[in-house]
Scaffold this active site. Structure first.
Site, PDB file in Angstrom:
ATOM      1  N   ARG A 135      -5.152  11.128   8.347  1.00 51.40           N
ATOM      2  CA  ARG A 135      -6.484  11.263   7.747  1.00 51.40           C
ATOM      3  C   ARG A 135      -7.558  11.504   8.792  1.00 51.40           C
ATOM      4  NH1 ARG A 135      -5.741   5.561   4.975  1.00 51.40           N
ATOM      5  NH2 ARG A 135      -4.996   5.374   7.119  1.00 51.40           N
TER       6      ARG A 135
ATOM      7  N   LYS B  67       2.586  -9.996   7.128  1.00 50.24           N
ATOM      8  CA  LYS B  67       1.542  -9.431   6.267  1.00 50.24           C
ATOM      9  C   LYS B  67       1.493 -10.152   4.940  1.00 50.24           C
ATOM     10  CE  LYS B  67       0.873  -4.542   7.326  1.00 50.24           C
ATOM     11  NZ  LYS B  67       0.959  -3.179   6.788  1.00 50.24           N
TER      12      LYS B  67
ATOM     13  N   HIS C 258      -1.050   8.936  -0.735  1.00 46.50           N
ATOM     14  CA  HIS C 258       0.386   8.840  -0.446  1.00 46.50           C
ATOM     15  C   HIS C 258       1.157   9.880  -1.260  1.00 46.50           C
ATOM     16  CE1 HIS C 258      -0.360   4.275   0.259  1.00 46.50           C
ATOM     17  NE2 HIS C 258      -0.155   4.819   1.448  1.00 46.50           N
TER      18      HIS C 258
ATOM     19  N   SER D 295      -4.973   1.897   0.934  1.00 52.78           N
ATOM     20  CA  SER D 295      -4.631   0.828  -0.017  1.00 52.78           C
ATOM     21  C   SER D 295      -5.595  -0.346   0.147  1.00 52.78           C
ATOM     22  CB  SER D 295      -3.195   0.356   0.217  1.00 52.78           C
ATOM     23  OG  SER D 295      -2.291   1.401  -0.004  1.00 52.78           O
TER      24      SER D 295
HETATM   25  O1  PNS Z   1       1.848   1.272   5.295  1.00 47.64           O
HETATM   26  P1  PNS Z   1       1.941   0.647   6.646  1.00 47.64           P
HETATM   27  O2  PNS Z   1       1.870  -0.865   6.548  1.00 47.64           O
HETATM   28  O3  PNS Z   1       0.944   1.198   7.609  1.00 47.64           O
HETATM   29  O4  PNS Z   1       3.418   1.017   7.184  1.00 47.64           O
HETATM   30  C1  PNS Z   1       3.749   0.742   8.508  1.00 47.64           C
HETATM   31  C2  PNS Z   1       5.191   1.067   8.845  1.00 47.64           C
HETATM   32  C3  PNS Z   1       6.165   0.469   7.871  1.00 47.64           C
HETATM   33  C4  PNS Z   1       5.371   2.570   8.847  1.00 47.64           C
HETATM   34  C5  PNS Z   1       5.348   0.508  10.266  1.00 47.64           C
HETATM   35  O5  PNS Z   1       4.937  -0.815  10.238  1.00 47.64           O
HETATM   36  C6  PNS Z   1       6.735   0.573  10.805  1.00 47.64           C
HETATM   37  O6  PNS Z   1       7.143   1.603  11.293  1.00 47.64           O
HETATM   38  N1  PNS Z   1       7.466  -0.572  10.705  1.00 47.64           N
HETATM   39  C7  PNS Z   1       8.816  -0.668  11.184  1.00 47.64           C
HETATM   40  C8  PNS Z   1       8.891  -1.541  12.450  1.00 47.64           C
HETATM   41  C9  PNS Z   1       9.076  -0.687  13.675  1.00 47.64           C
HETATM   42  O7  PNS Z   1       9.919   0.185  13.726  1.00 47.64           O
HETATM   43  N2  PNS Z   1       8.237  -0.926  14.693  1.00 47.64           N
HETATM   44  C10 PNS Z   1       8.243  -0.173  15.899  1.00 47.64           C
HETATM   45  C11 PNS Z   1       7.446   1.104  15.743  1.00 47.64           C
HETATM   46  S1  PNS Z   1       7.647   2.197  17.120  1.00 47.64           S
END
Ligand code: PNS
Length: 166
Positions: A91, A41, A17, A128
């Protein structure tokens, strides 16, 4: 002012990150590290802990702020905060397959672009989830996380957020 966001759970933030965030800071005037909350989560670390670790680790870099993203749509968050780009590290091709529909959807919802940065080869295997598993099973994760995270890993379990209905 070109402002970008690096969104994520950061549970916890790791060296992969950090590398992507540092590169994003070289491309934009300001980078918001937005720490998400998803009540479906189960996190090892609370939102405050995840933000603290990110802040401590990123303190020496200019143009970076760490803040909570909340539970809503990332597209709305970007619109509200005047953010023109979402930066994501890739990745693998499976990361790309997962991210592409979200990038297209976010652009359709709010016009925000997604910028993909290929992960440094050294960090391709980091996640993570894997780091937490290795730590819990007694492995050495000191090559994968910054010092501020390493010293907090043992404490995370007691502070972990519970799912809303669990
Ligand atoms: O580290 P993560 O858990 O993979 O992060 C995921 C994250 C926060 C980037 C993703 O869950 C997200 O974009 N959440 C916001 C909800 C949202 O906008 N959903 C629609 C996506 S098109």
């Amino acid at each position: 002012m070109r402002r970008a966001v690096c969104p994520g759970s950061f549970d916890p933030i790791h060296n992969g990150h950090l590398e992507v965030i540092a590169r994003a800071a070289g491309l934009f005037d300001e980078v918001v590290v937005a720490v998400s909350t998803n009540y479906a989560k189960k996190y090892r670390f609370s939102l405050e802990e995840r933000m603290d670790m990110a802040r401590q680790t990123l303190a020496s870099l200019r143009g970076i702020i760490v803040e909570p993203m909340g539970e809503g749509l990332l597209a709305e968050y970007c619109r509200h905060r005047g953010i023109s780009a979402i930066v994501k590290g890739l990745r693998s091709s499976s990361d790309f397959d997962y991210e592409l529909p979200m990038a297209t959807m976010n652009r359709q919802l709010s016009g925000v672009e997604t910028v993909f940065l290929p992960a440094e080869a050294h960090y391709l295997h980091l996640s993570s989830t894997l780091i937490k598993e290795i730590f819990l099973l007694g492995g050495d994760v000191s090559d994968f996380v910054p010092k501020s995270v390493l010293k907090r890993l043992p404490a995370g379990e007691s502070a972990a957020e519970q799912p809303r209905n669990g």
